[in-house]
Design a protein around this motif. Sequence first.
Motif, PDB file in Angstrom:
ATOM      1  N   GLU A 283       0.835  -1.202   0.000  1.00 53.15           N
ATOM      2  CA  GLU A 283       0.000   0.000   0.000  1.00 53.15           C
ATOM      3  C   GLU A 283       0.871   1.253   0.000  1.00 53.15           C
ATOM      4  OE1 GLU A 283      -4.252   1.243   0.676  1.00 53.15           O
ATOM      5  OE2 GLU A 283      -3.014   0.103  -0.705  1.00 53.15           O
TER       6      GLU A 283
ATOM      7  N   ASN B 285       2.101   1.820  -3.447  1.00 56.67           N
ATOM      8  CA  ASN B 285       1.009   2.422  -4.218  1.00 56.67           C
ATOM      9  C   ASN B 285       0.894   3.919  -3.927  1.00 56.67           C
ATOM     10  OD1 ASN B 285      -0.091   0.265  -5.749  1.00 56.67           O
ATOM     11  ND2 ASN B 285      -1.137  -0.539  -3.950  1.00 56.67           N
TER      12      ASN B 285
ATOM     13  N   SER C 181      -0.155   6.463  -7.135  1.00 60.68           N
ATOM     14  CA  SER C 181      -1.457   7.022  -6.770  1.00 60.68           C
ATOM     15  C   SER C 181      -2.101   7.778  -7.929  1.00 60.68           C
ATOM     16  CB  SER C 181      -1.303   7.967  -5.566  1.00 60.68           C
ATOM     17  OG  SER C 181      -0.331   8.962  -5.834  1.00 60.68           O
TER      18      SER C 181
ATOM     19  N   ARG D 241      -5.786   1.468  -6.599  1.00 55.22           N
ATOM     20  CA  ARG D 241      -4.619   0.660  -6.265  1.00 55.22           C
ATOM     21  C   ARG D 241      -4.118  -0.060  -7.515  1.00 55.22           C
ATOM     22  NH1 ARG D 241      -7.937   0.002  -1.742  1.00 55.22           N
ATOM     23  NH2 ARG D 241      -6.916   0.647   0.204  1.00 55.22           N
TER      24      ARG D 241
ATOM     25  N   GLN E 171      -4.545  -3.790 -13.116  1.00 54.62           N
ATOM     26  CA  GLN E 171      -4.878  -4.219 -11.756  1.00 54.62           C
ATOM     27  C   GLN E 171      -5.267  -5.701 -11.725  1.00 54.62           C
ATOM     28  OE1 GLN E 171      -8.590  -2.869  -9.960  1.00 54.62           O
ATOM     29  NE2 GLN E 171      -7.423  -2.111  -8.202  1.00 54.62           N
TER      30      GLN E 171
END
Length: 634
Positions: A70, A73, A78, A83, A147
């Motif tokens: 995270e 990301n 971003s 994500r 993704q």
Amino acid sequence: MSIHLEQEVSDFSERRLRLAGAITDYSNWLDKQHGIDAERSLRLTDAATSLRQDKLVVAFVAEFSRGKTELINALFFSDHGQRLLPSDAGRTTMCPTELFFNAGEAPALSLLPIETRRREESLTTLKHMPIEWCRVSLDPTDPRQMQQCLQKLTETRPMPAVEAIELGLWSGEDASERHQLRADGTVEVPAWRYAMVNYPHPLLQAGLIILDTPGLNALGAEPELTLSVIPSAHAVMYLLATDTGVTRSDLEIWQKHVHRHANYHVAVLNKIDMLWDELKSDAEVQAAIERQAEETARVLKLPRSRVFTVSAQKALVATIKHDAALRLRSGIESLEYLLAHQVIPSRRDMLHHAVSREVMGSLEESRSDLDARLKRSSDELVQLTQLSGKNRELIEQTRASLQQEKDSYDATAVHFRITRKMLQGQGEQLMANLSDATLDDICSAGRAVMEGSWTTHGLTHGIRQMSEQMNDRLLQATKMADSMLESLERAYVRFHRDHHLPKMQVPRLDLGAYRHRLKILMQETDAFCRDPANLLLEKNFMIRRFYGGLVEAARKAFSLARTEAERWLRIALDPVMTRIREHKQYLDTRLSSLQRILENMGTLHNRMAQIKQEVSDMRHDKVALSRIAAQLVA
């Protein structure tokens, strides 16, 4: 991703390319001067190529569920509005993942099957074997497609527990892992051993490489990561979670794999939003976060300034929703500042130092040579001006004096050629200490000590023997280089004293960095062998895997030492031979010119005009060289 961070990485990339271009300009300048020799051309070409291909490696290391993916990301991806890398609860990267950009290949996700752990080849070797990888094409214009494809990083597969033990992926002796054993005798393991993502992100295009390394088990199962990949990273972000603090496994990863090895490392205390309490004042919340940070610094034995507190999840949300206040509160900007103002400048300084060592010394020699040539030509022009209108007898006296000077110089040059031949022989012996054959013999002997036992005791003895022999070879090479340097310096002094050649200095061959690297590898071996988990039984597979990774890292250190020695031999012997040839050519040209003048007095003014043109050309060359030098230090 902040605009400032992107700008710093972009500036760093442009700086690299400017330096590479300046080195190429210098090579062309040398070629124009007198035909650059092949050795020097290769050296400059290698330096320029290395600069163009240089990468800034930032590794993210943590136990599972610390929010590491995270954070990646939030820091770098971003701008996709969602994500990019999988980091939902229970869906995180299960294998080490390398994100980079290679313009020569189409964007793709490449996955190395977990079964390749049975193979002898290292990860470095397997990276050059495309047939071993599963490849999934990526469409950078379709974030949702990317993704979905990158969800493959989370894949696992069942494996018989016996096989998982053999591959070092599961341990029934570890109480925290026993519950993973299913009724059918299988356990869940990562489907992939390693992943590479080739993606045209601006930061990756500028030369950034991101390495995501998940969990203690993944690190322990791939010694190559801890022996080579993480130590070679330019910065390591070590993540912990606010809700767990520094757990035993967190501390184990930190002590085993991070704090002793990384060039630059910091701790990142993530998930601080768990301490955000609407029933407390901002001051109370901040005080609670500060207490956690101070405790983390105490346990990890780090300065408080090297512990950062963030909420990666809130930072990602804030960036996507353009919420400046939330982004500031998330703490992400402090990490961006760290990357932009400490990590990147540190790498930039390292590159500048490398360029200075490889190129600036040669360029200063070129400047000195050019000054010497200008002075010689100017002196000759003054002399010829004084001879204008003089009789043949005076010109003959000048020619005879110059002939004596040339005879003396030739005698010195002959003596140096004898010295050089001796030094070349010593250089061959020096390189023999660092040859592939020598390294193969050392590694074979070390392996022979371990054959038949494959116990931790056998490993320790074999690796210690290998390390000591490698270190001894590096010491021998250094001592031989010091002896050669003394002989060279005596020869240089004679040329300077007797014939007024510019002073020449050769730096000492320093292989200390590579000896230090071997020392670190030895410490890794001792730590591996002292680890209670490795003393319980003869873990044949893990010991072989560790040995393989260790040899790979040692070979790299040995190979770099050999390259350094080769470079040193070139810069030690080549410059003086170039100057000897140039000075001899200068004396021959002057003698030939005086002889022609004696034979035909009318050629005197022609020669004077020729020298004036040469002086003008050299002054232009000096301006061009100064411009190149300015580009190298800008």
